[in-house]
Design an enzyme around this catalytic site. Structure first.
Site, mmCIF file in Angstrom:
data_model
loop_
_atom_site.group_PDB
_atom_site.id
_atom_site.type_symbol
_atom_site.label_atom_id
_atom_site.label_comp_id
_atom_site.label_asym_id
_atom_site.label_seq_id
_atom_site.Cartn_x
_atom_site.Cartn_y
_atom_site.Cartn_z
ATOM 1 N N LYS A 1 -41.435 -14.439 26.624
ATOM 2 C CA LYS A 1 -41.125 -15.642 25.830
ATOM 3 C C LYS A 1 -42.075 -15.653 24.637
ATOM 4 C CE LYS A 1 -39.166 -19.006 29.012
ATOM 5 N NZ LYS A 1 -39.384 -20.287 29.717
ATOM 6 N N GLU B 1 -52.181 -23.277 36.040
ATOM 7 C CA GLU B 1 -50.991 -22.396 36.060
ATOM 8 C C GLU B 1 -51.020 -21.464 37.271
ATOM 9 O OE1 GLU B 1 -48.297 -22.310 34.134
ATOM 10 O OE2 GLU B 1 -48.830 -23.248 32.219
ATOM 11 N N ASN C 1 -41.293 -23.590 35.449
ATOM 12 C CA ASN C 1 -41.637 -24.812 34.714
ATOM 13 C C ASN C 1 -41.960 -25.981 35.641
ATOM 14 O OD1 ASN C 1 -41.239 -23.594 32.199
ATOM 15 N ND2 ASN C 1 -39.036 -23.934 32.332
ATOM 16 N N HIS D 1 -43.758 -29.031 34.356
ATOM 17 C CA HIS D 1 -43.796 -28.966 32.893
ATOM 18 C C HIS D 1 -43.048 -30.105 32.200
ATOM 19 C CE1 HIS D 1 -45.626 -25.100 33.567
ATOM 20 N NE2 HIS D 1 -45.715 -24.861 32.275
ATOM 21 N N HIS E 1 -45.072 -31.837 29.428
ATOM 22 C CA HIS E 1 -44.735 -31.865 27.997
ATOM 23 C C HIS E 1 -44.744 -33.296 27.459
ATOM 24 C CE1 HIS E 1 -42.702 -27.671 28.399
ATOM 25 N NE2 HIS E 1 -43.983 -27.580 28.160
#
Ligand code: GLY
Length: 378
Positions: A144, A186, A246, A249, A253
């Site tokens: 990514k 993470e 994710n 996430h 975010h």
């Protein structure tokens, strides 16, 4: 000591080398990919000071010519002006289609340089040398790449796999504790989304890993990269399973946006809080046991990490405003927000069947009082 995780993606397959002293030995890994004895390097001003000379000395000793572009450190670098500057640098250095470019840095440099490599001459090969824990276990692996725009994070980009990842565990010694622990968020995410035994291992080994235990660090990076590689091989372009990476996430975010993408909340810190909130939401929906969110929070706290919205310094928006920010997530399809929920530690799945009022109650409690299942420790 070093270990290798192979990412078997056919003609885009590559190795992730993980170990000590890899920067000093980098030329031996890089040389086999070169069709001429020349590379270009992009780094940031902090990493330049700490690690560029080790890479340059290794290249010099091996007779590999090199030139370097140094960009400002920080998230703002992942943007159109610096993409343009990077492309200009590559073109001015006469980078050819068969050349190799090197990203030496954290997630910002890796994402930016990977994207520049993806679009230069319709694609040149690139090597990731990640220098943060977050980049070693997540952003340098899986292809990514991209930049942020005024409209949001990572909205412009491409899938472009590196040809090699060199994760030198020694460079982690130069990270601040806060930055290291943010990256650890993470690492924990992998155990939470797909491997309870890894989470149990982290509960036992996390403290020594944070103190600098090399073997524990190598093992944590290896398992994280192997889990990510396994998922990417099954779903390289995120048509389904890759979205599980994710976990936490969507909450994260929204929190990052609310904190203005500032130092108030590092990405990995937001991931940790987001994972705790995903477990709390799952427990309130009866999808997992009440003990699961307590166990997740207990580990984060034992590691000195943030677990709740009220742990973030400064005023944060209320639950309704945070929910609106979650609606900006890339997992919104046809106006419907998709959540990564859990049926236990190591068992995640995607669903849109999450009542808004439950999410609001979780956000409200996390903002106002934090976890209720354990005494709070600051
Ligand atoms: N960071 C999530 C992914 O690479 O898919």
């Amino acid at each position: 000591m070093s270990v290798c995780v192979h990412v078997p993606l056919g003609d885009r397959a590559y190795d992730i080398q993980i170990g000590q002293g890899l920067l000093g030995k980098s030329a031996q890994y890089i040389r086999p990919f070169l069709r001429r004895s020349k590379v270009v390097i992009v780094t940031d001003s902090i990493v330049e000071r700490l690690h560029l000379s080790s890479l340059e000395e290794a290249l010099d000793k091996s007779g590999i010519a090199h030139s370097t572009l140094t960009l400002p450190a920080g998230e703002n670098t992942k943007s159109w002006p610096f993409l343009s500057q990077t492309i200009d640098f590559f073109l001015n250095e006469n980078v050819e289609r068969s050349d190799v470019v090197i990203a030496l840095g954290g997630g910002v440099i890796g994402d930016l340089v990977g994207f520049a490599a993806a679009i230069l001459r319709r694609g040149v090969r690139f090597i990731q040398i990640p220098t943060s824990l977050l980049a070693q276990v997540d952003s340098s692996v899986g292809g990514k790449t991209g930049i942020n725009t005024q409209q949001g994070k990572n909205l412009v980009g491409a899938f472009h796999q590196p040809i090699l990842v060199l994760a030198d565990i020694d460079v982690l010694n130069t990270l601040t504790r806060r930055n290291f622990i943010a990256g650890y968020g993470e690492v924990v995410k992998y155990g939470l989304l797909g491997d309870e035994s890894f989470f149990t291992w982290l509960e036992k080994n996390g403290p020594s890993l944070a103190k600098g235990d090399i073997f524990a660090r190598i093992e944590a990076v290896r398992i994280s990269c192997q889990m990510k590689a396994d998922i990417i091989v099954r779903d390289e372009t995120e048509q389904g399973e890759r979205a599980l990476l994710n976990l936490g996430h969507t909450f994260c975010h929204a929190l990052e946006a609310a904190a203005g993408y500032s130092d108030k909340l590092l990405h990995g810190e937001g991931v940790a809080i987001g994972c705790a909130l995903a477990f709390e939401t799952s427990a309130r929906l009866g999808l997992c046991s009440q003990e699961d969110p307590s166990r997740v929070r207990a580990h984060f706290r034992a590691m000195g990490m943030k677990t709740d919205i009220c742990d973030i310094d400064g005023e944060m928006p209320n639950a309704t405003e945070l929910l609106a920010l979650m609606g900006q997530d890339k997992k919104v399809v046809g106006g419907q927000l998709n959540y990564i929920m859990v049926s236990g530690i190591g068992q995640s799945f995607m669903t849109s069947d999450v009542p808004t009022e439950i999410v609001l109650s979780v956000l409200h409690d996390a903002k106002n009082s934090g976890a209720r299942s354990l005494p709070r420790q600051r």
